[in-house]
Design a protein around this motif. Structure first.
Motif, PDB file in Angstrom:
ATOM      1  N   ILE A   1       0.837  -1.206   0.000  1.00 60.20           N
ATOM      2  CA  ILE A   1       0.000   0.000   0.000  1.00 60.20           C
ATOM      3  C   ILE A   1       0.876   1.263   0.000  1.00 60.20           C
ATOM      4  O   ILE A   1       1.901   1.302   0.675  1.00 60.20           O
ATOM      5  N   VAL A   2       0.470   2.262  -0.750  1.00 59.02           N
ATOM      6  CA  VAL A   2       1.095   3.585  -0.677  1.00 59.02           C
ATOM      7  C   VAL A   2       0.039   4.573  -0.182  1.00 59.02           C
ATOM      8  O   VAL A   2      -1.000   4.745  -0.822  1.00 59.02           O
ATOM      9  N   VAL A   3       0.310   5.155   0.979  1.00 60.66           N
ATOM     10  CA  VAL A   3      -0.598   6.154   1.536  1.00 60.66           C
ATOM     11  C   VAL A   3      -0.056   7.533   1.203  1.00 60.66           C
ATOM     12  O   VAL A   3       1.058   7.865   1.607  1.00 60.66           O
ATOM     13  N   VAL A   4      -0.806   8.314   0.451  1.00 58.55           N
ATOM     14  CA  VAL A   4      -0.419   9.704   0.252  1.00 58.55           C
ATOM     15  C   VAL A   4      -1.223  10.529   1.251  1.00 58.55           C
ATOM     16  O   VAL A   4      -2.449  10.611   1.165  1.00 58.55           O
ATOM     17  N   ASP A   5      -0.507  11.076   2.243  1.00 55.67           N
ATOM     18  CA  ASP A   5      -1.144  11.849   3.306  1.00 55.67           C
ATOM     19  C   ASP A   5      -1.269  13.297   2.828  1.00 55.67           C
ATOM     20  O   ASP A   5      -0.292  14.038   2.798  1.00 55.67           O
ATOM     21  N   GLU A   6      -2.477  13.656   2.422  1.00 50.54           N
ATOM     22  CA  GLU A   6      -2.737  14.991   1.858  1.00 50.54           C
ATOM     23  C   GLU A   6      -3.487  15.887   2.847  1.00 50.54           C
ATOM     24  O   GLU A   6      -4.423  16.594   2.472  1.00 50.54           O
ATOM     25  N   ALA A   7      -3.061  15.870   4.099  1.00 57.57           N
ATOM     26  CA  ALA A   7      -3.745  16.678   5.116  1.00 57.57           C
ATOM     27  C   ALA A   7      -3.810  18.162   4.726  1.00 57.57           C
ATOM     28  O   ALA A   7      -4.749  18.865   5.085  1.00 57.57           O
ATOM     29  N   TYR A   8      -2.794  18.621   3.970  1.00 59.13           N
ATOM     30  CA  TYR A   8      -2.713  20.056   3.625  1.00 59.13           C
ATOM     31  C   TYR A   8      -2.977  20.321   2.140  1.00 59.13           C
ATOM     32  O   TYR A   8      -2.603  21.368   1.617  1.00 59.13           O
ATOM     33  N   ALA A   9      -3.621  19.383   1.474  1.00 58.72           N
ATOM     34  CA  ALA A   9      -3.770  19.447   0.012  1.00 58.72           C
ATOM     35  C   ALA A   9      -4.409  20.741  -0.468  1.00 58.72           C
ATOM     36  O   ALA A   9      -4.010  21.297  -1.494  1.00 58.72           O
ATOM     37  N   GLU A  10      -5.401  21.238   0.258  1.00 57.66           N
ATOM     38  CA  GLU A  10      -6.130  22.427  -0.204  1.00 57.66           C
ATOM     39  C   GLU A  10      -5.219  23.655  -0.312  1.00 57.66           C
ATOM     40  O   GLU A  10      -5.510  24.571  -1.066  1.00 57.66           O
ATOM     41  N   PHE A  11      -4.116  23.656   0.445  1.00 61.53           N
ATOM     42  CA  PHE A  11      -3.212  24.804   0.410  1.00 61.53           C
ATOM     43  C   PHE A  11      -2.212  24.705  -0.735  1.00 61.53           C
ATOM     44  O   PHE A  11      -1.472  25.648  -1.012  1.00 61.53           O
ATOM     45  N   SER A  12      -2.157  23.547  -1.376  1.00 56.71           N
ATOM     46  CA  SER A  12      -1.103  23.276  -2.349  1.00 56.71           C
ATOM     47  C   SER A  12      -1.503  23.655  -3.763  1.00 56.71           C
ATOM     48  O   SER A  12      -2.671  23.589  -4.143  1.00 56.71           O
ATOM     49  N   SER A  13      -0.493  24.020  -4.556  1.00 53.93           N
ATOM     50  CA  SER A  13      -0.741  24.327  -5.966  1.00 53.93           C
ATOM     51  C   SER A  13      -0.683  23.062  -6.815  1.00 53.93           C
ATOM     52  O   SER A  13      -0.995  23.094  -8.000  1.00 53.93           O
ATOM     53  N   GLN A  14      -0.274  21.947  -6.223  1.00 54.17           N
ATOM     54  CA  GLN A  14      -0.175  20.690  -6.976  1.00 54.17           C
ATOM     55  C   GLN A  14      -1.511  19.956  -6.981  1.00 54.17           C
ATOM     56  O   GLN A  14      -2.258  20.027  -6.014  1.00 54.17           O
ATOM     57  N   PRO A  15      -1.797  19.222  -8.071  1.00 53.24           N
ATOM     58  CA  PRO A  15      -3.016  18.417  -8.073  1.00 53.24           C
ATOM     59  C   PRO A  15      -2.929  17.271  -7.062  1.00 53.24           C
ATOM     60  O   PRO A  15      -1.848  16.943  -6.575  1.00 53.24           O
ATOM     61  N   SER A  16      -4.080  16.669  -6.772  1.00 52.56           N
ATOM     62  CA  SER A  16      -4.138  15.590  -5.788  1.00 52.56           C
ATOM     63  C   SER A  16      -3.728  14.250  -6.408  1.00 52.56           C
ATOM     64  O   SER A  16      -3.959  13.999  -7.590  1.00 52.56           O
ATOM     65  N   ALA A  17      -3.156  13.388  -5.581  1.00 52.30           N
ATOM     66  CA  ALA A  17      -2.824  12.029  -6.015  1.00 52.30           C
ATOM     67  C   ALA A  17      -4.088  11.213  -6.302  1.00 52.30           C
ATOM     68  O   ALA A  17      -3.994  10.110  -6.851  1.00 52.30           O
ATOM     69  N   VAL A  18      -5.257  11.749  -5.960  1.00 50.99           N
ATOM     70  CA  VAL A  18      -6.521  11.058  -6.258  1.00 50.99           C
ATOM     71  C   VAL A  18      -6.604  10.726  -7.753  1.00 50.99           C
ATOM     72  O   VAL A  18      -7.172   9.710  -8.137  1.00 50.99           O
ATOM     73  N   GLU A  19      -5.952  11.565  -8.577  1.00 55.92           N
ATOM     74  CA  GLU A  19      -6.025  11.298 -10.023  1.00 55.92           C
ATOM     75  C   GLU A  19      -5.269  10.032 -10.444  1.00 55.92           C
ATOM     76  O   GLU A  19      -5.395   9.592 -11.575  1.00 55.92           O
ATOM     77  N   LEU A  20      -4.494   9.441  -9.525  1.00 55.39           N
ATOM     78  CA  LEU A  20      -3.785   8.196  -9.834  1.00 55.39           C
ATOM     79  C   LEU A  20      -4.555   6.949  -9.397  1.00 55.39           C
ATOM     80  O   LEU A  20      -4.112   5.826  -9.610  1.00 55.39           O
ATOM     81  N   LEU A  21      -5.719   7.158  -8.767  1.00 50.50           N
ATOM     82  CA  LEU A  21      -6.459   6.029  -8.185  1.00 50.50           C
ATOM     83  C   LEU A  21      -6.855   4.978  -9.217  1.00 50.50           C
ATOM     84  O   LEU A  21      -6.734   3.775  -8.947  1.00 50.50           O
ATOM     85  N   SER A  22      -7.307   5.420 -10.373  1.00 54.22           N
ATOM     86  CA  SER A  22      -7.773   4.431 -11.352  1.00 54.22           C
ATOM     87  C   SER A  22      -6.602   3.602 -11.880  1.00 54.22           C
ATOM     88  O   SER A  22      -6.770   2.456 -12.276  1.00 54.22           O
ATOM     89  N   GLU A  23      -5.392   4.171 -11.839  1.00 55.17           N
ATOM     90  CA  GLU A  23      -4.216   3.456 -12.335  1.00 55.17           C
ATOM     91  C   GLU A  23      -3.670   2.463 -11.298  1.00 55.17           C
ATOM     92  O   GLU A  23      -3.102   1.434 -11.656  1.00 55.17           O
ATOM     93  N   TYR A  24      -3.800   2.804 -10.023  1.00 59.21           N
ATOM     94  CA  TYR A  24      -3.241   1.962  -8.951  1.00 59.21           C
ATOM     95  C   TYR A  24      -4.295   1.627  -7.893  1.00 59.21           C
ATOM     96  O   TYR A  24      -4.104   1.885  -6.699  1.00 59.21           O
ATOM     97  N   PRO A  25      -5.400   1.013  -8.295  1.00 60.51           N
ATOM     98  CA  PRO A  25      -6.507   0.816  -7.346  1.00 60.51           C
ATOM     99  C   PRO A  25      -6.172  -0.124  -6.183  1.00 60.51           C
ATOM    100  O   PRO A  25      -6.746   0.006  -5.110  1.00 60.51           O
TER     101      PRO A  25
END
Ligand code: PMP
Length: 366
Positions: free
Chosen positions: A196-220
C-alpha cells in the motif's frame, strides 16, 4: 495526592515495545498567539455555527440509537466535495471517514501493517506516522529526504523496491517541511511498491499541486489518499478525517474499525460544515497569500525559510532552536520545535498573528 497516585508507568505491565516511548505532545500552552499545530486561524463563520448547532439539535432526539455505522450520507458528501475539487468522479464507496485522519492512518496500519510487517516513511515527516506504526506493532523504516528536505522520488522508488515495505507513507505537502510532490512524480514509487502507498494529503487544499486522487484508477490496489477537515476546513475540533481509495480498501478497513466509531453528533456536524465548504475554503487563498508575505519578511530578516505549499513554514537557522522557541513563547508566540536541528516551524495565522510572530522574530536569539 489522590487515590492510586503511588503507581507509576514503570509499575504497569506495559508492552515491552512501548516502554520508554513518548506520546505525541505538541504543547497546548495558553499564550496569546498560537501558531504551533497548523490549524486554520479563522473561526467558523456564524452561519456555519448556526447550521452545525441546528443539525446537532435535530439528531440529538435520536441519541438513544447507535449512529449509521457506515456513515453513508457523510461519505457521499465527502465524495461530492472531493470529486469537484480533484476532477475525479468518486462515489461514496471510494470514501471512508474516521475521527481525524490520525484514526484513518491507524486503521490503515491495523489492516495492512501490524506484527511482522513494515511501514516506510521519508523523514523528516509527520511525527504520528512512526507513533501509529508503534501502536500497531508495525516495524518503522525511516528513510531520509535530501538535505533540502525534498524527496528524491527515483531514489525513493529504488529503496522501496529493495526494502519491500508493506506500507509506504508519502506526505504531500510534507509536514513539517512544506513541500509537495506532483502526482506524476509518484509514478515510479507506486510501481515499485509491493503493498500500500498512503499519500497523506492533510494540507492538500493549500497546495498548488493536483491531488494524487487522479492516480487512483491506475493503482486501485495500492493507492490510498488520506485527507482531513482539520486544516483548510477549519474543523480540527470536530475530528473528521477521510480517505479516497478503491471500494475494496474500504472493505478491508471495515474489518478493523470499531463499530459506530463516528458518533451521530460528529456525522451531523461534519455534514453541516461541508455545506459551508465554499465559505470556509475562502480562507485558503488568504492564508497562502499570508504565507508568501511571512516568507518574504523572514528572508528580509536573514532567515532561510523552506519553500512551502502548505499553511506553515519551516525556517532557520538557529544556533539553539530550543532556546529560540522558548524566547518566542516568552514573547507570547507559540510555534513548534519539530526536532529538526536549527529549525522551527510556524503555522500561518491571521495577519495580526503573523505580525506578532514577525515582531518576535526580530527579538529571538539566533
Ligand atoms: N497528517 C498530517 C501530515 C498532519 O500534519 C496531521 C495533523 N497534524 C494529520 C495527518 C492528522 O490530523 P487530523 O487527525 O486532525 O486529521
Amino acid at each position: 495526592t489522590g487515590p492510586a497516585d503511588e503507581v507509576t508507568l514503570a509499575d504497569l505491565p506495559l508492552r515491552e515495545d512501548l516502554r520508554g516511548r513518548s506520546p505525541y505532545g505538541a504543547p497546548q500552552l495558553d499564550v496569546p498567539v498560537r501558531l504551533n499545530t497548523n490549524e486554520n486561524p479563522y473561526p467558523p463563520p456564524p452561519e456555519l455555527v448556526d447550521d452545525v448547532t441546528a443539525a446537532v439539535r435535530e439528531v440529538a432526539a435520536g441519541l438513544h440509537r447507535y449512529p449509521d455505522r457506515d456513515a453513508v450520507a457523510l461519505r457521499q458528501d465527502l465524495a461530492d466535495y472531493l470529486s469537484v475539487s480533484t476532477g475525479v468522479l468518486l462515489s461514496e464507496r471510494n470514501l471512508w471517514a474516521a475521527n481525524g485522519s490520525n484514526e484513518i492512518l491507524q486503521q490503515i496500519l491495523q489492516a495492512f501493517g501490524g506484527p511482522g510487517r513494515t511501514a516506510l516513511g521519508f523523514e523528516p515527516s509527520y511525527s504520528m506516522h512512526p507513533i501509529i506504526a508503534a501502536g500497531t506493532r508495525t516495524e518503522w523504516a525511516p528513510t531520509p529526504r535530501r538535505e533540502d528536505f525534498t524527496l528524491d522520488t527515483a531514489r525513493a522508488a529504488q529503496i522501496v523496491a529493495e526494502r519491500k515495505p508493506d506500507v509506504v507513507f508519502v506526505t504531500s505537502p510534507n509536514n513539517p517541511t512544506g513541500g509537495s510532490i506532483p502526482p506524476a512524480e509518484l509514478d515510479s514509487l507506486l510501481r515499485a511498491a509491493p503493498g500500500i502507498v498512503v499519500v497523506d494529503e492533510a494540507y492538500a487544499e493549500f497546495s498548488s499541486q493536483p491531488s494524487a486522487v487522479e492516480l487512483l484508477s491506475e493503482y486501485p490496489a495500492k493507492l490510498i489518499v488520506s485527507r482531513t477537515m482539520s486544516k483548510a476546513f477549519a474543523f480540527a475540533g470536530g475530528r473528521l478525517g477521510y480517505l479516497a481509495a478503491a471500494p475494496a480498501v474500504v472493505d478491508a478497513l471495515q474489518l478493523v474499525r470499531l463499530p459506530y466509531h463516528l458518533s451521530l453528533l460528529t456525522q451531523a456536524a461534519a455534514r453541516a460544515a461541508l455545506r459551508h465548504a465554499d465559505a470556509t475554503l475562502a480562507s485558503v487563498a488568504k492564508l497562502a497569500a499570508e504565507r508568501e508575505r511571512v516568507v518574504e519578511a523572514l528572508l528580509g530578516l536573514g532567515f532561510s525559510p523552506v519553500p512551502s505549499d502548505a499553511n506553515f513554514v519551516l525556517f532557520g537557522p538557529f544556533a539553539d532552536a530550543k532556546a529560540s522557541w522558548r524566547s518566542y513563547v516568552d514573547n507570547g508566540v507559540l510555534i513548534r520545535d519539530v526536532g529538526i536541528a536549527g529549525h522551527l516551524r510556524v503555522t500561518i495565522g491571521t495577519p495580526e498573528e503573523n505580525d506578532a510572530f514577525l515582531a518576535a522574530s526580530k527579538e529571538v536569539p539566533r
